[in-house]
Enzyme design. Sequence first.
Site, PDB file in Angstrom:
ATOM      1  N   SER A 107     -19.338   6.280  10.981  1.00 34.24           N
ATOM      2  CA  SER A 107     -20.531   5.589  10.794  1.00 34.24           C
ATOM      3  C   SER A 107     -20.292   4.055  10.793  1.00 34.24           C
ATOM      4  CB  SER A 107     -21.181   6.076   9.596  1.00 34.24           C
ATOM      5  OG  SER A 107     -22.354   5.316   9.052  1.00 34.24           O
ATOM      6  N   ASN A 108     -19.119   3.637  10.064  1.00 37.82           N
ATOM      7  CA  ASN A 108     -18.711   2.251   9.959  1.00 37.82           C
ATOM      8  C   ASN A 108     -18.684   1.744  11.303  1.00 37.82           C
ATOM      9  OD1 ASN A 108     -19.023   2.374   7.139  1.00 37.82           O
ATOM     10  ND2 ASN A 108     -16.884   2.729   6.749  1.00 37.82           N
ATOM     11  N   ARG A 137     -18.065   8.910   7.601  1.00 40.90           N
ATOM     12  CA  ARG A 137     -18.208   7.595   7.132  1.00 40.90           C
ATOM     13  C   ARG A 137     -17.234   6.451   7.722  1.00 40.90           C
ATOM     14  NH1 ARG A 137     -21.823   4.121   5.879  1.00 40.90           N
ATOM     15  NH2 ARG A 137     -22.674   5.827   4.746  1.00 40.90           N
ATOM     16  N   ILE A 189     -12.636  -5.120   8.059  1.00 44.88           N
ATOM     17  CA  ILE A 189     -11.788  -3.817   7.992  1.00 44.88           C
ATOM     18  C   ILE A 189     -12.209  -2.841   6.880  1.00 44.88           C
ATOM     19  CG2 ILE A 189      -9.823  -4.834   9.063  1.00 44.88           C
ATOM     20  CD1 ILE A 189      -8.882  -5.631   6.108  1.00 44.88           C
ATOM     21  N   SER A 211     -12.475   3.902   4.544  1.00 38.76           N
ATOM     22  CA  SER A 211     -12.816   5.218   4.232  1.00 38.76           C
ATOM     23  C   SER A 211     -11.903   6.317   4.391  1.00 38.76           C
ATOM     24  CB  SER A 211     -14.258   5.423   4.600  1.00 38.76           C
ATOM     25  OG  SER A 211     -14.554   6.796   4.341  1.00 38.76           O
ATOM     26  N   TYR A 270       0.888  -1.371  -0.010  1.00 36.58           N
ATOM     27  CA  TYR A 270      -0.007   0.138   0.172  1.00 36.58           C
ATOM     28  C   TYR A 270       0.562   1.214  -0.025  1.00 36.58           C
ATOM     29  CZ  TYR A 270      -3.776  -3.176   1.652  1.00 36.58           C
ATOM     30  OH  TYR A 270      -4.603  -4.203   1.803  1.00 36.58           O
TER      31      TYR A 270
END
Length: 244
Positions: free
Chosen positions: A222-223, A219, A211, A214, A37
Amino acid sequence: MPLLGFGTWQIDDSDAPAAVSSALEAGYRHIDTATGYSNQRGVGKAIADSGLARGDVFVTTKLPPDNADRVRETIEESLDQLGLDHLDLWLVHWPPNGEARPDVWQQLVQAQQDGLTKAIGVSNYSLAQIDELIEATGVTPAVNQIKWSPVEFDATIADGLRERGVVLEGYSPFKASNLEDPTLVSIAEAHDADAAQVIVAWHVAHEFVVIPKSSNPERIRSNAAGATISLSEDEVRQIDALGH
């Protein structure tokens, strides 16, 4: 290992400190990254700046399959970039050249024995490949991180991992899902939630690690709230039935 984690795939290194900081502020205590990543420095900066004790944050990163010939160097580079003296979990990101490679797995075992990581596992491995690792080394992966969501639910895989004592960790929980699916929407309305939160809750109900990723602070929060929703057994069965 917290069932709720924060994924960082496709978050640039420059954006990672803000995104991971938002996740830690929202209550996430499990951060998932990977050498591939290219954001480990940014992730590490957020962890360092959080003020949280090292033992309060569960950190996962991964060995790229192309680094199968430089396993030890890769974990040392990850630790340096993250600014940590050990990982909580280190995964083989994909089977190198599509093969299980017990010789590579044995080097992860050695890194664990040397205290560089507390646990080791794999990602995107089949049950047969996991069996090959176990038979060759006697060491069972702690985790198999795979693409997973209600529509990808497969009881054979879930049960097979459970029978082997391997934790199922799902990534991209929303990508294959239809967030307007009537089943998800109906259950969401019953819990004053949204469909994404129901998907998170479904993972937690099954004790699958999830996992969600965002970069949006709202968000992200919220997740996280989805992990606090308690679904009934019937609701879980309805969601299971979405699996192909």
